[in-house]
Design an enzyme around this catalytic site. Structure first.
Site, short mmCIF file in Angstrom:
data_model
loop_
_atom_site.label_atom_id
_atom_site.label_comp_id
_atom_site.label_asym_id
_atom_site.label_seq_id
_atom_site.Cartn_x
_atom_site.Cartn_y
_atom_site.Cartn_z
N CYS A 64 -27.24 0.99 0.38
CA CYS A 64 -28.58 1.04 1.19
C CYS A 64 -28.49 1.10 2.88
O CYS A 64 -28.98 0.76 3.85
CB CYS A 64 -29.73 -0.10 0.78
SG CYS A 64 -28.88 -1.57 0.78
N CYS A 134 -30.42 -7.02 -2.48
CA CYS A 134 -30.60 -7.75 -1.43
C CYS A 134 -30.34 -9.31 -1.62
O CYS A 134 -29.44 -9.89 -1.36
CB CYS A 134 -31.96 -8.39 -0.34
SG CYS A 134 -31.78 -6.22 -0.39
#
Length: 169
Positions: A64, A134
């Site tokens: 990402c 994350c």
């Protein structure tokens, strides 16, 4: 055909500004805690990486493009983390996870800081499943910062021992 109909219905044929879209979408898709940490990130910055009391963790997610640098400053006498800061290049969830991690590690010992799990960060921020990586980055950054600190500390102690041995000879 639909384009023409949309132009006749008030609000459908008009395009909202980029700022309005960003704020509206961001508020709808993210929990208010993520938005708060994104808009008001805590502990942004960096410490001197050559300081022996500072550990730096640099981690990234190539899939990402998120990159997170998290640093901790440790009091050598107490073993507690006295300061933490971060710099993150990535999405709002990555920034929020970094910000939260720096808040949570301060005042803890290294072992206590390592007990922070990505699931706790994700749960606190109400991250959606596609953003769990994350919180994983934040956990990995804490671990990497601890490892860097311990490596520096060992090297610093080794250099100090060598210096004292040379003085004795």
């Amino acid at each position: 055909m639909l384009r023409h109909v949309g132009n006749r219905i008030p609000g459908l044929g008009q395009r909202p500004s980029a700022a309005a879209v960003a704020q509206g979408v961001f508020r709808r898709l993210y929990h208010e805690r993520v938005v708060d940490h994104y808009n008001n990130p805590r502990n942004v910055g960096s410490f001197d990486k050559n300081d022996p009391t500072v550990g730096t963790g640099l981690v990234g997610a190539p899939a990402c493009g998120d990159v997170m640098k998290l640093q901790i400053k440790v009091d050598e006498k107490t073993g507690k983390i006295t300061g933490a800061c971060f710099k993150t290049f990535g999405c709002g969830s990555a920034i929020a996870s970094s910000s939260l991690a720096t808040e949570w590690v301060k005042g803890r010992t290294m072992e206590e800081a390592l007990s922070i799990k990505n699931t706790e960060i994700a749960r606190h921020l109400f991250l959606p499943p596609q953003k769990i990586h994350c919180s994983m980055l934040a956990e990995d950054a804490i671990r990497a910062a601890k490892k860097d600190y311990e490596t520096k500390k060992a090297k610093f102690n080794e250099n100090a021992e060598n210096a004292s041995t040379e003085k004795a000879v």
